[in-house]
Design an enzyme around this catalytic site. Sequence first.
Site, mmCIF file in Angstrom:
data_model
loop_
_atom_site.group_PDB
_atom_site.id
_atom_site.type_symbol
_atom_site.label_atom_id
_atom_site.label_comp_id
_atom_site.label_asym_id
_atom_site.label_seq_id
_atom_site.Cartn_x
_atom_site.Cartn_y
_atom_site.Cartn_z
ATOM 1 N N VAL A 12 0.837 -1.204 0.000
ATOM 2 C CA VAL A 12 0.000 0.000 0.000
ATOM 3 C C VAL A 12 0.874 1.257 0.000
ATOM 4 C CG1 VAL A 12 -1.844 1.261 1.178
ATOM 5 C CG2 VAL A 12 -1.874 -1.235 1.165
ATOM 6 N N LYS A 100 -6.586 -1.165 9.376
ATOM 7 C CA LYS A 100 -7.882 -1.439 10.029
ATOM 8 C C LYS A 100 -7.719 -1.986 11.441
ATOM 9 C CE LYS A 100 -7.108 -5.272 7.354
ATOM 10 N NZ LYS A 100 -6.979 -5.669 5.984
ATOM 11 N N VAL A 127 -11.512 0.400 5.426
ATOM 12 C CA VAL A 127 -12.675 -0.458 5.136
ATOM 13 C C VAL A 127 -12.987 -0.357 3.643
ATOM 14 C CG1 VAL A 127 -15.098 -0.939 5.618
ATOM 15 C CG2 VAL A 127 -13.644 0.012 7.421
ATOM 16 N N ILE A 131 -13.136 1.685 -2.036
ATOM 17 C CA ILE A 131 -14.537 2.126 -2.074
ATOM 18 C C ILE A 131 -14.729 3.272 -1.085
ATOM 19 C CG2 ILE A 131 -16.945 1.442 -1.706
ATOM 20 C CD1 ILE A 131 -16.087 -1.460 -1.924
ATOM 21 N N LYS A 200 -13.465 -4.576 10.205
ATOM 22 C CA LYS A 200 -14.062 -3.572 9.309
ATOM 23 C C LYS A 200 -15.498 -3.232 9.723
ATOM 24 C CE LYS A 200 -11.091 -5.001 5.467
ATOM 25 N NZ LYS A 200 -10.969 -5.971 4.361
HETATM 26 N N1 HSE Z 1 -7.197 -9.404 3.181
HETATM 27 C C1 HSE Z 1 -8.097 -8.339 2.884
HETATM 28 C C2 HSE Z 1 -9.170 -8.828 1.921
HETATM 29 C C3 HSE Z 1 -7.332 -7.181 2.313
HETATM 30 O O1 HSE Z 1 -9.041 -9.941 1.390
HETATM 31 O O2 HSE Z 1 -10.151 -8.143 1.709
HETATM 32 C C4 HSE Z 1 -8.033 -5.861 2.368
HETATM 33 O O3 HSE Z 1 -8.295 -5.442 3.667
#
Ligand code: HSE
Length: 399
Positions: A12, A100, A127, A131, A200
């Site tokens: 990221v 998160k 989260v 999006i 999340k």
């Molecule tokens: N491991 C998480 C997923 C990555 O598969 O959505 C994103 O938070």
Amino acid sequence: MIQVAVMGYGTVGSGVVEVIEKNKEEINKKSGEEISIKYILDLRDFPGDPYGDKVVHDVEQILNDPEIKIICETMGGLKPAYDFTKRALLMGKSVCTSNKELVAAHGPELIAIAHENKCNYLFEASVGGGIPIIRPLNYSLTAEKIDAITGILNGTTNYILTKMEREGADFESVLKEAQEKGYAEKNPEADVEGYDACRKIAILSSLMCGRHVRYEDIYTEGITKITAADFAYAGAMGKTIKLLAQSKEEDGKLYAMVAPFMIDGEHPLSMVNDVFNAVCVHGNMLGDSMYYGRGAGKLPTASAVVSDVVDCARHLGKVIMCFWEEGNVALTGIEQAKRRFFVRVAQENERKALEIFGKASVVEAGVPGEFAFVTEVMPEKEFNEKANETGIISRIRME
Ligand code: HSE
């Protein structure tokens, strides 16, 4: 010019640098000032990387530099991210994060510290990846009393369930293939056991209530027990199976949970497939609204972090309102929640199951040696008692 530091040059973090570089004209225009990356914090060196000369190993260099106004925390985990974030906020530096775990564990404390120091702690990327969902909850739906949030918040499990449905394959074989392709982690526990989705929905539930919902209090069940036979039954009913993260307020009680659900083929979340995520928000005036997109991945997640950087740049020295106060919300135990259940029992238990459950809709999917049915609406506690008395193979909640 606004000087920014990126803490953590992994997937990221490097995406954040890439987004700021590739979209610099757009970003600078929308920020009202040029955004410039001054430091990248990482334990490693990156020889040959175009930003390698910005890499530093000591966080003090960033914290003690008065020019740094905004920090992107893309390290993940609680340690040392919590300490670094808290210190940055106490010094009046805004922090934008994709972390998160940290937001779910310490969100209200860090937001309060930010506001006391006239800076901001923003977490759009925490989260639903790329999006926009935090900003709609904080800014757009402010005229609403939000009473329900239901989402597909984990891309890995949605990919696995989509493959299981399309190929009639079992969980283990799809997981193995997903790991080989890099869609699932080598240690997939946080995803497949629902822990990631739990963090999340804890964040979204907290924003829905304006007070802290502890992720530890949320009932969480993963997808490891879902089988190809479950999908055969779901298909026979015109339904599918999705890992849903839910938060619902009913009669003054707040329920939150993460679990696999059978959902109707007409349900908007049934069309959310592969690694995509989506969140349905119900407001008392607006009714339903839905937010859909890439819930993970380098550039979508980085784009959300950078959108927070732009927001911080526009509000330097000013507090961006976010209603998430300390003081834990008492969740109502899910045993009081009422719903229907899809149940599988051994063939020889058919009569006993019908005696115990009473009215039931039988489901035929050609699975040998079994009898399957959907119960009437009942509280989870009553269902569990009846299921124990019957002796069942499995159950899936119906949405
Ligand atoms: N491991 C998480 C997923 C990555 O598969 O959505 C994103 O938070």
